[in-house]
Design a protein around this motif. Structure first.
Motif, PDB file in Angstrom:
ATOM      1  N   PHE A  71      77.496  46.438  39.051  1.00  0.00           N
ATOM      2  CA  PHE A  71      76.496  45.733  38.242  1.00  0.00           C
ATOM      3  C   PHE A  71      75.385  45.106  39.069  1.00  0.00           C
ATOM      4  N   ASP A  72      75.745  44.358  40.090  1.00  0.00           N
ATOM      5  CA  ASP A  72      74.722  43.604  40.820  1.00  0.00           C
ATOM      6  C   ASP A  72      75.170  43.389  42.260  1.00  0.00           C
ATOM      7  N   PRO A  73      75.274  44.460  43.034  1.00  0.00           N
ATOM      8  CA  PRO A  73      75.823  44.332  44.390  1.00  0.00           C
ATOM      9  C   PRO A  73      74.989  43.457  45.315  1.00  0.00           C
ATOM     10  N   SER A  74      73.692  43.312  45.045  1.00  0.00           N
ATOM     11  CA  SER A  74      72.845  42.508  45.924  1.00  0.00           C
ATOM     12  C   SER A  74      72.631  41.086  45.414  1.00  0.00           C
ATOM     13  N   VAL A  75      73.316  40.707  44.334  1.00  0.00           N
ATOM     14  CA  VAL A  75      73.290  39.353  43.769  1.00  0.00           C
ATOM     15  C   VAL A  75      71.868  38.914  43.399  1.00  0.00           C
ATOM     16  N   LEU A  76      71.403  39.442  42.283  1.00  0.00           N
ATOM     17  CA  LEU A  76      70.129  39.041  41.683  1.00  0.00           C
ATOM     18  C   LEU A  76      68.947  39.160  42.651  1.00  0.00           C
ATOM     19  N   ALA A 133      75.367  30.124  45.520  1.00  0.00           N
ATOM     20  CA  ALA A 133      74.854  29.980  46.885  1.00  0.00           C
ATOM     21  C   ALA A 133      73.389  30.394  46.978  1.00  0.00           C
ATOM     22  N   ARG A 134      73.020  31.466  46.278  1.00  0.00           N
ATOM     23  CA  ARG A 134      71.623  31.909  46.301  1.00  0.00           C
ATOM     24  C   ARG A 134      70.728  30.893  45.585  1.00  0.00           C
ATOM     25  N   LEU A 135      71.235  30.320  44.506  1.00  0.00           N
ATOM     26  CA  LEU A 135      70.490  29.264  43.831  1.00  0.00           C
ATOM     27  C   LEU A 135      70.309  28.059  44.750  1.00  0.00           C
ATOM     28  N   ALA A 136      71.376  27.700  45.466  1.00  0.00           N
ATOM     29  CA  ALA A 136      71.303  26.561  46.383  1.00  0.00           C
ATOM     30  C   ALA A 136      70.323  26.842  47.524  1.00  0.00           C
ATOM     31  N   ASP A 137      70.358  28.055  48.064  1.00  0.00           N
ATOM     32  CA  ASP A 137      69.425  28.414  49.145  1.00  0.00           C
ATOM     33  C   ASP A 137      67.971  28.306  48.671  1.00  0.00           C
ATOM     34  N   ALA A 142      62.921  25.128  48.152  1.00  0.00           N
ATOM     35  CA  ALA A 142      61.966  24.405  47.304  1.00  0.00           C
ATOM     36  C   ALA A 142      61.875  22.925  47.648  1.00  0.00           C
ATOM     37  N   GLY A 143      62.807  22.438  48.463  1.00  0.00           N
ATOM     38  CA  GLY A 143      62.756  21.045  48.885  1.00  0.00           C
ATOM     39  C   GLY A 143      63.693  20.114  48.138  1.00  0.00           C
ATOM     40  N   ALA A 144      64.735  20.639  47.498  1.00  0.00           N
ATOM     41  CA  ALA A 144      65.682  19.792  46.766  1.00  0.00           C
ATOM     42  C   ALA A 144      66.434  18.877  47.725  1.00  0.00           C
ATOM     43  N   ALA A 145      66.642  17.646  47.297  1.00  0.00           N
ATOM     44  CA  ALA A 145      67.359  16.681  48.133  1.00  0.00           C
ATOM     45  C   ALA A 145      68.827  17.078  48.292  1.00  0.00           C
ATOM     46  N   ASP A 146      69.421  17.636  47.232  1.00  0.00           N
ATOM     47  CA  ASP A 146      70.826  18.073  47.268  1.00  0.00           C
ATOM     48  C   ASP A 146      70.878  19.500  46.700  1.00  0.00           C
ATOM     49  N   PRO A 147      70.540  20.496  47.500  1.00  0.00           N
ATOM     50  CA  PRO A 147      70.445  21.870  46.992  1.00  0.00           C
ATOM     51  C   PRO A 147      71.769  22.438  46.486  1.00  0.00           C
ATOM     52  N   GLU A 148      72.878  22.067  47.121  1.00  0.00           N
ATOM     53  CA  GLU A 148      74.173  22.584  46.662  1.00  0.00           C
ATOM     54  C   GLU A 148      74.484  22.101  45.245  1.00  0.00           C
ATOM     55  N   GLN A 149      74.207  20.826  44.999  1.00  0.00           N
ATOM     56  CA  GLN A 149      74.454  20.293  43.657  1.00  0.00           C
ATOM     57  C   GLN A 149      73.558  20.973  42.632  1.00  0.00           C
ATOM     58  N   LEU A 150      72.284  21.146  42.948  1.00  0.00           N
ATOM     59  CA  LEU A 150      71.379  21.804  42.005  1.00  0.00           C
ATOM     60  C   LEU A 150      71.789  23.247  41.785  1.00  0.00           C
ATOM     61  N   GLY A 151      72.221  23.917  42.842  1.00  0.00           N
ATOM     62  CA  GLY A 151      72.679  25.304  42.687  1.00  0.00           C
ATOM     63  C   GLY A 151      73.858  25.415  41.738  1.00  0.00           C
ATOM     64  N   GLU A 152      74.827  24.506  41.874  1.00  0.00           N
ATOM     65  CA  GLU A 152      75.996  24.514  40.986  1.00  0.00           C
ATOM     66  C   GLU A 152      75.590  24.196  39.555  1.00  0.00           C
ATOM     67  N   GLN A 153      74.673  23.245  39.380  1.00  0.00           N
ATOM     68  CA  GLN A 153      74.224  22.888  38.032  1.00  0.00           C
ATOM     69  C   GLN A 153      73.541  24.076  37.351  1.00  0.00           C
ATOM     70  N   LEU A 154      72.683  24.761  38.067  1.00  0.00           N
ATOM     71  CA  LEU A 154      71.965  25.894  37.482  1.00  0.00           C
ATOM     72  C   LEU A 154      72.910  27.067  37.221  1.00  0.00           C
TER      73      LEU A 154
END
Length: 203
Positions: A71-76, A133-137, A142-154
């Motif tokens: 389906f998505d071997p390269s992850v979006l 992980a790609r969302l967090a990266d 983009a300059g998020a203060a807590d990218p891991e948290q935003l990645g998990e939320q999204l």
């Protein structure tokens, strides 16, 4: 595999048995589920013998895992590898999913299999972690203060929208995208500046 092979009805077929088996699995697993689809039915739909099927896949478990990998071997990559979009735009583009898209195959497989050690369940877990992980990266870019948290939320919003769209037969992604925009703006105070296209200078 020989150059030519016989299907279950005796009709000679050219190469491509593996692709036909995977094509049949994509259709049948989505239409009627993994557990309700047997190897006999898959072989009939793919027009191959069971012997040929087991030459390509050790068993149904291996076939299910390979089905998910197609389906998505390269992850979006069509979202996260777009050089024409700023990081914040890429985060929102992850929610641009057509309402006709079927339920996420990774969620469907994990729910059906009930076995966290199944190779397909492990692959589904790894894929979902890779999306977060790609969302967090991208959030970090983009300059998020807590990218891991935003990645998990999204990631949670995407999966929730996919499930709700399927259950209610109504597109939940626009609402999810609106919530995502609020989270992104809160996590990235200078979101307006980050909207610049790559290579675009500030005034």
């Amino acid at each position: 595999m020989t150059e030519m092979e016989k299907g279950p009805t005796g009709v000679r077929r050219g190469r491509g048995a593996r692709e036909r088996i995977l094509g049949a699995s994509r259709q049948l697993f989505r239409e009627q589920g993994i557990n309700r689809t047997g190897m006999d039915q898959l072989c009939a739909a793919a027009q191959v013998s069971k012997r040929t099927a087991y030459q390509h896949f050790a068993g149904k478990d291996e076939l299910v895992a390979e089905y998910l990998r197609t389906f998505d071997p390269s992850v979006l990559s069509d979202v996260f590898d777009r050089p024409d979009l700023a990081p914040r735009e890429r985060l929102l583009a992850a929610f641009d999913i057509p309402p006709t898209t079927p339920l996420c195959p990774y969620i469907a497989a994990a729910v059906e299999l009930h076995d966290p050690q199944h190779s397909a369940s492990r692959y589904a877990r790894d894929y979902k972690k890779a999306v977060a992980a790609r969302l967090a990266d991208t959030a970090r870019e983009a300059g998020a203060a807590d990218p891991e948290q935003l990645g998990e939320q999204l990631a949670l919003l995407i999966d929730g929208a996919a499930a709700r769209t399927r259950v209610l037969d109504a597109d939940a992604f626009p609402t999810a995208a609106a919530i995502a925009a609020v989270l992104i703006d809160k996590a990235i105070p200078a979101a307006a500046d980050d909207d610049r296209r790559p290579g675009e200078a500030s005034s």
